[in-house]
Design an enzyme around this catalytic site. Structure first.
Site, mmCIF file in Angstrom:
data_model
loop_
_atom_site.group_PDB
_atom_site.id
_atom_site.type_symbol
_atom_site.label_atom_id
_atom_site.label_comp_id
_atom_site.label_asym_id
_atom_site.label_seq_id
_atom_site.Cartn_x
_atom_site.Cartn_y
_atom_site.Cartn_z
ATOM 1 N N ASP A 1 0.204 5.067 1.029
ATOM 2 C CA ASP A 1 0.122 5.957 2.192
ATOM 3 C C ASP A 1 0.133 5.174 3.493
ATOM 4 O O ASP A 1 -0.733 4.327 3.730
ATOM 5 C CB ASP A 1 -1.162 6.791 2.123
ATOM 6 C CG ASP A 1 -1.247 7.635 0.870
ATOM 7 O OD1 ASP A 1 -0.779 8.779 0.901
ATOM 8 O OD2 ASP A 1 -1.774 7.142 -0.146
ATOM 9 N N ASP B 1 0.878 -1.157 0.000
ATOM 10 C CA ASP B 1 0.000 0.000 0.000
ATOM 11 C C ASP B 1 0.925 1.219 0.000
ATOM 12 O O ASP B 1 2.084 1.109 0.437
ATOM 13 C CB ASP B 1 -0.871 -0.032 1.258
ATOM 14 C CG ASP B 1 -1.666 1.243 1.426
ATOM 15 O OD1 ASP B 1 -2.382 1.645 0.492
ATOM 16 O OD2 ASP B 1 -1.564 1.855 2.517
#
Length: 226
Positions: free
Chosen positions: A11, A9
């Protein structure tokens, strides 16, 4: 199951993008003669996107006519400020280098729109190193739906069972589990105080990127899945 790729992922997992979000929020508040908001208040809702950050920073009801005005201003300001202060997490450069010294490849699967994700990756010199970048622009359904991860695996030509997905939100783990990948939750990302990564159903939970490097050399076999 042997690993052939690790997907992150963006952020709160691969990158700490909070400083740019916080700068945008503070600028918006300053423009309205409002005092700065506590940075932690922004960080803990980043996973909820612009909507969550605006709601938290301005304590406004989503039914308020001004909410959409604020949300659109936030997105416009962030477009020109998305790659100023964002940086790769401590320990992640060493982890990526370790991955690149094995037969593994790595990529990114994020709910961040492409118009923000691409310039950030480019600014940090990660574009050429990243094997695949999947954003909401590429799919009909974002995480927690499995579609983003399924697409990433398909583009890489890999069986999801041979892919590890690493994330800092329950939706990441739900997406990975539904897609059939192995999963790893991190505790150093944008975790809401009420959340507990140990309860998300991930195969592993780590507190620092370098812990994943250690696991790659032990608990997870690396190599051909045949």
């Amino acid at each position: 199951m042997a690993l052939q790729a690790i997907l992150f992922d963006m952020d709160g997992t691969l990158l700490d993008t909070a400083p740019d979000f916080i700068a945008v929020v503070q600028a918006m508040r300053a423009a309205r003669q409002l005092a700065p908001v506590a940075e932690a208040r922004v960080r803990e809702v980043i996973s909820g996107g612009a909507r969550a950050m605006v709601l938290s920073a301005f304590e406004i009801d989503p039914s308020d006519p001004q909410f959409e005005v604020l949300r659109l201003e936030f997105l416009e300001r962030y477009q020109s400020h998305c790659a100023v202060f964002s940086h790769i997490y401590d320990g992640m450069p060493e982890l990526l280098s370790a991955i690149e010294q094995t037969p593994l490849i790595w990529g990114v699967v994020t709910n961040k729109p492409l118009r923000y994700a691409e310039p950030i990756m480019a600014q940090l010199g990660l574009t050429e190193r990243c094997a695949v970048l999947i954003c909401p622009d590429h799919v009909a359904h974002s995480k927690p739906d499995p579609e983003p991860l399924t697409l990433a695996c398909r583009r890489l030509g890999l069986n999801p069972a041979n892919v590890l997905f690493v994330g800092d939100d329950l939706r990441d783990i739900q997406s990975g589990n539904a897609a059939g990948t192995q999963t790893c939750a991190v505790t150093f990302g944008y975790i809401h105080p009420d959340d507990n990564p140990h309860q998300w159903g991930a195969d592993r939970v780590i507190e620092h990127p370098l812990q994943l490097r250690e696991l790659l050399g032990g608990h997870w076999a690396i190599g051909d899945s045949q």
